[in-house]
Motif scaffolding. Sequence first.
Motif, PDB file in Angstrom:
ATOM      1  N   GLN A 258      11.211 -15.594  14.537  1.00  0.00           N
ATOM      2  CA  GLN A 258       9.723 -15.883  14.134  1.00  0.00           C
ATOM      3  C   GLN A 258       9.746 -15.548  12.688  1.00  0.00           C
ATOM      4  OE1 GLN A 258       7.841 -13.139  16.764  1.00  0.00           O
ATOM      5  NE2 GLN A 258       6.812 -14.831  17.670  1.00  0.00           N
ATOM      6  N   VAL A 259      10.593 -14.663  12.165  1.00  0.00           N
ATOM      7  CA  VAL A 259      10.778 -14.530  10.981  1.00  0.00           C
ATOM      8  C   VAL A 259      11.422 -15.664  10.132  1.00  0.00           C
ATOM      9  CG1 VAL A 259      12.065 -13.030   8.976  1.00  0.00           C
ATOM     10  CG2 VAL A 259      11.017 -11.979  11.060  1.00  0.00           C
ATOM     11  N   ILE A 260      12.438 -16.284  10.588  1.00  0.00           N
ATOM     12  CA  ILE A 260      13.087 -17.782  10.164  1.00  0.00           C
ATOM     13  C   ILE A 260      11.921 -18.619   9.935  1.00  0.00           C
ATOM     14  CG2 ILE A 260      14.676 -19.324  10.488  1.00  0.00           C
ATOM     15  CD1 ILE A 260      16.376 -17.117  11.822  1.00  0.00           C
ATOM     16  N   ASP A 261      11.179 -18.778  11.038  1.00  0.00           N
ATOM     17  CA  ASP A 261      10.176 -19.655  11.120  1.00  0.00           C
ATOM     18  C   ASP A 261       9.059 -19.615  10.016  1.00  0.00           C
ATOM     19  OD1 ASP A 261      11.266 -20.960  13.367  1.00  0.00           O
ATOM     20  OD2 ASP A 261       9.908 -20.067  14.768  1.00  0.00           O
ATOM     21  N   ASP A 262       8.606 -18.362   9.592  1.00  0.00           N
ATOM     22  CA  ASP A 262       8.043 -18.039   8.919  1.00  0.00           C
ATOM     23  C   ASP A 262       8.500 -18.257   7.357  1.00  0.00           C
ATOM     24  OD1 ASP A 262       5.351 -16.612   7.910  1.00  0.00           O
ATOM     25  OD2 ASP A 262       6.651 -15.228   6.880  1.00  0.00           O
ATOM     26  N   VAL A 263       9.437 -18.128   7.222  1.00  0.00           N
ATOM     27  CA  VAL A 263      10.151 -18.411   5.897  1.00  0.00           C
ATOM     28  C   VAL A 263       9.902 -19.745   5.626  1.00  0.00           C
ATOM     29  CG1 VAL A 263      12.304 -18.556   4.375  1.00  0.00           C
ATOM     30  CG2 VAL A 263      11.921 -16.639   5.846  1.00  0.00           C
ATOM     31  N   ILE A 264      10.447 -20.532   6.663  1.00  0.00           N
ATOM     32  CA  ILE A 264      10.200 -22.167   6.499  1.00  0.00           C
ATOM     33  C   ILE A 264       9.021 -22.420   6.230  1.00  0.00           C
ATOM     34  CG2 ILE A 264      10.819 -24.406   7.558  1.00  0.00           C
ATOM     35  CD1 ILE A 264      13.643 -22.492   6.946  1.00  0.00           C
ATOM     36  N   GLU A 265       7.983 -22.036   6.890  1.00  0.00           N
ATOM     37  CA  GLU A 265       6.645 -22.284   7.059  1.00  0.00           C
ATOM     38  C   GLU A 265       6.095 -21.991   5.412  1.00  0.00           C
ATOM     39  OE1 GLU A 265       2.333 -23.071   8.098  1.00  0.00           O
ATOM     40  OE2 GLU A 265       4.454 -23.689   8.950  1.00  0.00           O
ATOM     41  N   ARG A 266       6.525 -20.994   4.871  1.00  0.00           N
ATOM     42  CA  ARG A 266       6.102 -20.627   3.557  1.00  0.00           C
ATOM     43  C   ARG A 266       6.739 -21.568   2.631  1.00  0.00           C
ATOM     44  NH1 ARG A 266       1.752 -16.925   3.105  1.00  0.00           N
ATOM     45  NH2 ARG A 266       2.694 -16.561   0.915  1.00  0.00           N
ATOM     46  N   TYR A 267       7.764 -21.934   2.752  1.00  0.00           N
ATOM     47  CA  TYR A 267       8.613 -22.861   1.966  1.00  0.00           C
ATOM     48  C   TYR A 267       7.910 -24.160   2.034  1.00  0.00           C
ATOM     49  CZ  TYR A 267      12.403 -25.708  -0.421  1.00  0.00           C
ATOM     50  OH  TYR A 267      12.997 -26.458  -1.142  1.00  0.00           O
ATOM     51  N   GLU A 268       7.535 -24.488   3.130  1.00  0.00           N
ATOM     52  CA  GLU A 268       6.975 -26.093   3.086  1.00  0.00           C
ATOM     53  C   GLU A 268       5.321 -25.816   2.450  1.00  0.00           C
ATOM     54  OE1 GLU A 268       6.895 -27.115   7.346  1.00  0.00           O
ATOM     55  OE2 GLU A 268       8.213 -28.673   6.949  1.00  0.00           O
ATOM     56  N   ALA A 269       4.980 -24.811   2.593  1.00  0.00           N
ATOM     57  CA  ALA A 269       3.518 -24.769   1.988  1.00  0.00           C
ATOM     58  C   ALA A 269       3.680 -24.593   0.382  1.00  0.00           C
ATOM     59  CB  ALA A 269       2.803 -23.136   2.181  1.00  0.00           C
ATOM     60  N   HIS A 270       4.861 -23.864  -0.235  1.00  0.00           N
ATOM     61  CA  HIS A 270       5.409 -24.214  -1.374  1.00  0.00           C
ATOM     62  C   HIS A 270       5.576 -25.550  -1.840  1.00  0.00           C
ATOM     63  CE1 HIS A 270       6.611 -22.497  -5.143  1.00  0.00           C
ATOM     64  NE2 HIS A 270       7.735 -23.127  -5.278  1.00  0.00           N
ATOM     65  N   LEU A 271       6.138 -26.335  -1.393  1.00  0.00           N
ATOM     66  CA  LEU A 271       6.626 -27.697  -1.625  1.00  0.00           C
ATOM     67  C   LEU A 271       5.295 -28.627  -1.416  1.00  0.00           C
ATOM     68  CD1 LEU A 271       9.823 -28.462   0.368  1.00  0.00           C
ATOM     69  CD2 LEU A 271       9.334 -27.523  -2.032  1.00  0.00           C
ATOM     70  N   ALA A 272       4.230 -28.344  -0.649  1.00  0.00           N
ATOM     71  CA  ALA A 272       3.156 -29.080  -0.618  1.00  0.00           C
ATOM     72  C   ALA A 272       2.183 -28.626  -1.721  1.00  0.00           C
ATOM     73  CB  ALA A 272       2.394 -28.570   0.743  1.00  0.00           C
ATOM     74  N   PHE A 273       2.074 -27.303  -2.167  1.00  0.00           N
ATOM     75  CA  PHE A 273       1.701 -27.098  -3.300  1.00  0.00           C
ATOM     76  C   PHE A 273       2.019 -27.740  -4.661  1.00  0.00           C
ATOM     77  CE2 PHE A 273       2.735 -24.005  -7.127  1.00  0.00           C
ATOM     78  CZ  PHE A 273       1.406 -24.215  -7.851  1.00  0.00           C
ATOM     79  N   LEU A 274       3.476 -27.911  -4.918  1.00  0.00           N
ATOM     80  CA  LEU A 274       4.055 -28.464  -5.827  1.00  0.00           C
ATOM     81  C   LEU A 274       3.760 -30.056  -6.004  1.00  0.00           C
ATOM     82  CD1 LEU A 274       7.669 -26.802  -6.297  1.00  0.00           C
ATOM     83  CD2 LEU A 274       5.374 -26.371  -7.440  1.00  0.00           C
ATOM     84  N   THR A 275       3.753 -30.531  -4.726  1.00  0.00           N
ATOM     85  CA  THR A 275       3.377 -31.984  -4.513  1.00  0.00           C
ATOM     86  C   THR A 275       1.904 -32.276  -5.151  1.00  0.00           C
ATOM     87  OG1 THR A 275       4.857 -32.347  -2.845  1.00  0.00           O
ATOM     88  CG2 THR A 275       3.202 -33.879  -3.008  1.00  0.00           C
ATOM     89  N   LEU A 276       0.971 -31.485  -4.565  1.00  0.00           N
ATOM     90  CA  LEU A 276      -0.445 -31.770  -5.011  1.00  0.00           C
ATOM     91  C   LEU A 276      -0.479 -31.103  -6.328  1.00  0.00           C
ATOM     92  CD1 LEU A 276      -3.302 -32.429  -3.796  1.00  0.00           C
ATOM     93  CD2 LEU A 276      -3.755 -29.997  -3.450  1.00  0.00           C
ATOM     94  N   SER A 277       0.188 -30.289  -7.075  1.00  0.00           N
ATOM     95  CA  SER A 277      -0.235 -29.786  -8.389  1.00  0.00           C
ATOM     96  C   SER A 277       0.359 -30.834  -9.397  1.00  0.00           C
ATOM     97  CB  SER A 277       0.645 -28.570  -8.740  1.00  0.00           C
ATOM     98  OG  SER A 277       0.636 -28.260 -10.255  1.00  0.00           O
TER      99      SER A 277
END
Length: 741
Positions: free
Chosen positions: A705-724
């Motif tokens: 679950q910790v690993i999944d959370d890291v990947i989830e946060r990483y995807e959120a960061h990439l989505a932010f950069l895309t939109l930005s």
Amino acid sequence: MPPSDDERSETAQSGVHWLSAQAGTSQPSLERGRFGGTERRHERPVDDDAPVSRSDLSKGREEVLEHRAAYINWRVLVISSAVILCFSIWAILMPRGARTTMKMAVDWIAMNLGWYYVLTVTLVTGFVIWVAFSKEGSVRLGPDHSRPQYKLPTWVAMLFAAGVGIDLLFFSVTGPVVQFLHPPFGDGGTREATRDAVVWTMFHYGIAGWAIYALLGMAMGYFAYRWDMPLSIRAALYPLLGKRVRGSFGDVINIIALVGTVFGVATSMGIGVVLLNVGFALLFGLQQGLALQIALVVVAVVLTIAATTSGVDRGIRWISELNLWSAAAMMIYILFAGHTAFLLNALVENIGRFFLTLPERTLQTFAYEPDGAKWMASWTLFFWAFWLAWGPFVGIFLARISRGRTLREFVIAAITAPVLCDFIIVSLFGNSALYEVLQGNKEFAQLAVESPERGWYALLEMFPGAMFLIGLATFSGLLFYLTSANSGAMVTSNFSASIPDPSHDGPKWLRIFWAVLTAVLTVAMLLAGGVPTMEYATLIFALPVTIIAYLVMASFYKVLRMERAERKGQVLRRPSMAPIGGHVPERSWRQRLERLRAYPSLPEVVHFLDRTVRPALDDVAGEFRKQGYEVEQGVIINASGIEEPLLRVSLDTFRAFQYHVAIVEAPVPMFSGRMSRETDVYYRLEVFTQTGSGGYDLMGLTRQQVIDDVIERYEAHLAFLTLSTETDTASVLTPPMPRPD
């Protein structure tokens, strides 16, 4: 102020000990900026200093600061000092010529640029209100997890002390009387003139001035406490200008702000000595005149030097609080010793009329009135210039006391609580003066118009126990005067130096230098004509500060778009790849039930960190490297000496992804369900990105679950950069980002 335990994310840049060197070769698609399947190439020229994107703010501290240690900016110091000194010498040696020349310049500005001042202040007011009520109003002046240092009543009192000077007392009597006898339109002495007399002074001390303070305060505070930049205007312009803020352009901005601030402080001090000159003459039988005024300026300089060299800054802060109590005592005395019912009725009506007519007054230029430009120059334009000149000065103080506040509460508090206090002072003094004029006291009316400082004390002499009230009023005015002098020396020393730590000030000798130079300028303007000359100089030298206001608004709007992009990026996912479907890691029902009664101790949290979180981050880092990502692993040593893990994935010119697991102390709730408690606190493992805590706890999760959370946060960061990136727009000063062919 010293950092608290929950400020770890802000120290990530300086407190990190890297455990392993960068490994692997950067994946080509990531190095080119492949986010969500869309490739964007950002190959910036080597000599292009503009930010690549608004996601580069984490580089701001390094790009704004030339050196890690504090240092004197000699170019800013020498040029600004030369401008002020040359003006002072000119005014001292050629007082009549200086006064005439400035009068001609003010007449030209009033005739040709009055609309510009009015429009600028209107746009600033609209902008800060928009910020407060926008979705980004919940952004904090600091990391997401930061909280205010001061309780609300204390903070509001400090807001009032920051922006109220002795000039408010000076204009609280003469302003209403002048507007009653000589209104900007229509005949004087009419019912309409009576209804508007006090409201005009309330308008000049109302929302507009505090909106200017709020703009500069929230901008400087945001970049200082959320992005670890210096507490300065040039840092607030970093998103717009990039590295240019560190060079000549940034120095010009600082010089403009510094010169405008010195003239604003000198004007306030000059008005103060003109007023206190009468009070001291009445109390101690001294001779009124220029000699006593200059002596009061010297007293302010001596006390400022004493405070700087003897370490009694706490005493000065105590004085700034004392002047609030003395002002409150003076207002209560006037209310109950005067015509109480009339004053309260008038106060309520004044406030109602202020808000009813605010839109019309805000854009009023009196273009159709024969003497409209002359009236505007003497009143509205002078006050708008005064607030602009004081903007950087008060803005720094507001930022310092507001760390952890949201933009919404910062703006709303700044344009309501202190403004209401101003209204009370203006209404009580102004209506007390109007009452005397309406009763036919023509001698007092003439005195209030021709000699405002004598008119103010003449009003106090009409109350019972006059000498007590005069003493209290003089004491209160003296405290406002000394606070402005000392604070002005501190702020101007900061503007002429580069200070990485927002809680530190310029060196003592520099504060003394600016105290002396401001005093010289004050004396020069007194010699050149007194208060009218000060008004002319303020209106002229505040004109360049309007450019700073526009630049700050553009820069702050740009960074708020970045915040909006990050918020949207948090929910912009590719559904097929979302691992556990939300910000907070999904737990089983057993985990959720167990968590309701779990309030772990520090050893338990450290054990979980070592047994579950660190191995999970090692697994993720290893897989990132295997796939060619550029990964760094490190630790941040917290206040307890415990090493907290940090994972960072570099993304070329974009802001790096950061996943920091921090130990956070929290109070045990009273409804915890425990039969007995050995301690009142427990510990959480919160995930911090570069902008603060995610607000959830990793305790009790499995390694997967910790690993999944890291990947989830990483995807959120990439989505932010895309939109930005997709919402990035070019500006005049920031070239457009290169786009793919």
